[in-house]
Design an enzyme around this catalytic site. Structure first.
Site, mmCIF file in Angstrom:
data_model
loop_
_atom_site.group_PDB
_atom_site.id
_atom_site.type_symbol
_atom_site.label_atom_id
_atom_site.label_comp_id
_atom_site.label_asym_id
_atom_site.label_seq_id
_atom_site.Cartn_x
_atom_site.Cartn_y
_atom_site.Cartn_z
ATOM 1 N N GLY A 23 0.781 -1.232 0.000
ATOM 2 C CA GLY A 23 0.000 0.000 0.000
ATOM 3 C C GLY A 23 0.811 1.280 0.000
ATOM 4 O O GLY A 23 0.291 2.332 0.370
ATOM 5 N N LEU B 282 -4.465 -7.108 -7.438
ATOM 6 C CA LEU B 282 -4.054 -8.256 -8.239
ATOM 7 C C LEU B 282 -5.186 -9.147 -8.743
ATOM 8 O O LEU B 282 -4.924 -10.131 -9.427
ATOM 9 C CB LEU B 282 -3.036 -9.097 -7.440
ATOM 10 C CG LEU B 282 -1.783 -8.303 -7.054
ATOM 11 C CD1 LEU B 282 -0.777 -9.186 -6.326
ATOM 12 C CD2 LEU B 282 -1.129 -7.645 -8.256
ATOM 13 N N HIS C 74 1.163 0.519 -13.525
ATOM 14 C CA HIS C 74 1.892 -0.713 -13.837
ATOM 15 C C HIS C 74 3.392 -0.390 -13.867
ATOM 16 O O HIS C 74 3.798 0.611 -14.461
ATOM 17 C CB HIS C 74 1.432 -1.268 -15.192
ATOM 18 C CG HIS C 74 2.039 -2.594 -15.483
ATOM 19 N ND1 HIS C 74 1.548 -3.777 -14.950
ATOM 20 C CD2 HIS C 74 3.132 -2.934 -16.209
ATOM 21 C CE1 HIS C 74 2.308 -4.778 -15.352
ATOM 22 N NE2 HIS C 74 3.275 -4.307 -16.117
ATOM 23 N N ASP D 17 -4.333 -4.454 -19.083
ATOM 24 C CA ASP D 17 -3.113 -3.638 -19.256
ATOM 25 C C ASP D 17 -3.058 -2.911 -20.599
ATOM 26 O O ASP D 17 -1.969 -2.575 -21.079
ATOM 27 C CB ASP D 17 -1.841 -4.496 -19.097
ATOM 28 C CG ASP D 17 -1.510 -4.774 -17.634
ATOM 29 O OD1 ASP D 17 -2.099 -4.116 -16.747
ATOM 30 O OD2 ASP D 17 -0.677 -5.656 -17.384
ATOM 31 N N GLU E 175 6.900 6.026 -9.167
ATOM 32 C CA GLU E 175 5.474 5.895 -8.807
ATOM 33 C C GLU E 175 5.078 6.975 -7.800
ATOM 34 O O GLU E 175 4.052 7.649 -7.968
ATOM 35 C CB GLU E 175 5.209 4.495 -8.241
ATOM 36 C CG GLU E 175 5.420 3.410 -9.288
ATOM 37 C CD GLU E 175 5.043 2.004 -8.827
ATOM 38 O OE1 GLU E 175 4.738 1.189 -9.687
ATOM 39 O OE2 GLU E 175 5.059 1.727 -7.613
HETATM 40 C C1 GAR Z 1 3.474 -1.215 -7.456
HETATM 41 O O1 GAR Z 1 4.808 -1.259 -7.845
HETATM 42 C C2 GAR Z 1 2.564 -1.254 -8.668
HETATM 43 O O2 GAR Z 1 3.124 -0.616 -9.789
HETATM 44 C C3 GAR Z 1 2.458 -2.739 -8.915
HETATM 45 O O3 GAR Z 1 2.340 -3.298 -7.624
HETATM 46 C C4 GAR Z 1 3.090 -2.499 -6.706
HETATM 47 C C5 GAR Z 1 2.222 -2.240 -5.487
HETATM 48 O O4 GAR Z 1 2.995 -1.700 -4.455
HETATM 49 N N1 GAR Z 1 1.327 -3.049 -9.752
HETATM 50 C C6 GAR Z 1 1.319 -4.051 -10.636
HETATM 51 O O5 GAR Z 1 2.280 -4.804 -10.792
HETATM 52 C C7 GAR Z 1 0.048 -4.191 -11.456
HETATM 53 N N2 GAR Z 1 0.179 -5.167 -12.482
HETATM 54 P P1 GAR Z 1 2.304 -0.984 -3.207
HETATM 55 O O6 GAR Z 1 1.292 -1.942 -2.605
HETATM 56 O O7 GAR Z 1 3.421 -0.720 -2.233
HETATM 57 O O8 GAR Z 1 1.660 0.297 -3.683
#
Ligand code: GAR
Length: 191
Positions: free
Chosen positions: A16, A90, A109, A150, A179
């Site tokens: 999160g 997910l 992503h 995607d 991000e």
């Molecule tokens: C992030 O890096 C996001 O880009 C990725 O999951 C992570 C979540 O981290 N998303 C994907 O891979 C979607 N296919 P977080 O829970 O610390 O925000």
């Protein structure tokens, strides 16, 4: 005249960090938006504690409930949610939710889509695949969600180098910085 902030739900399955970053940016006085609800499919997801610490309601919604349109639409109406943010969520989003949020559901992503997207490509797996393929560049993609996994309209891509000695961990760290820097402003642009 003051206008009511638009209500946002964040869908997240993991630690999160993106959800927290967005809540901290958006849930400020005078903001045009308000993160009203965090939805997670995992009862052990770190995002639930983060939401609690930040005073945002959260709910655990398993796969069956996520696919139950009566349940989900009622939940979203109850909180008057207008915008959905997928931050490391997910599970597949069912079509009725994609339609409910047409143009108002955004996903992040951790690669330069369409490269390294699709089924099984999430989190660390993406960075491992990028390193293995010998790419010299990776990055993030923030896009609208449509029924093609995607493949929705890209709102922002930001790239970074993949360095010769990078591991999946070191690349992930660089990508996470992108991000943090970029996701909140794209969410703001939807408000
Ligand atoms: C992030 O890096 C996001 O880009 C990725 O999951 C992570 C979540 O981290 N998303 C994907 O891979 C979607 N296919 P977080 O829970 O610390 O925000």
């Amino acid at each position: 005249m003051t206008t009511m902030p638009k209500h946002i739900a964040i869908f997240a399955s993991g630690s999160g960090s993106n959800a927290e970053n967005i809540i901290r940016h958006i849930n400020r006085p005078q903001s045009k938006g308000l993160v009203k609800l965090v939805i997670s499919n995992r009862s052990d997801a770190g995002v639930l504690q983060r939401a609690k610490d930040l005073g945002v309601d959260s709910i655990v919604v398993d796969k069956d409930k996520l696919n139950d349109s009566d349940y989900m639409l009622r939940l979203l109406e109850k909180h008057r949610i207008e915008i959905a943010v997928l931050a490391g969520f997910l599970l597949m989003i069912p079509p009725f939710l994609i339609h409910r949020f047409e143009g108002n559901m955004v996903n992040i992503h951790p690669s330069l889509l369409p490269k390294f997207g699709g089924k099984g490509m999430f989190g660390r797996h993406v960075h491992e695949a990028v390193i293995k393929s010998g790419e010299t560049e990776s990055g993030i993609t923030i896009h609208l969600v449509n029924e093609e996994y995607d493949r929705g309209k890209i709102l922002l891509q930001v790239s970074c180098p993949v360095k010769p000695n990078d591991t999946a961990e070191s690349l992930e760290k660089r990508i996470r910085e992108l991000e943090v820097q970029n996701f909140p402003s794209v969410v703001e642009s939807l408000l």
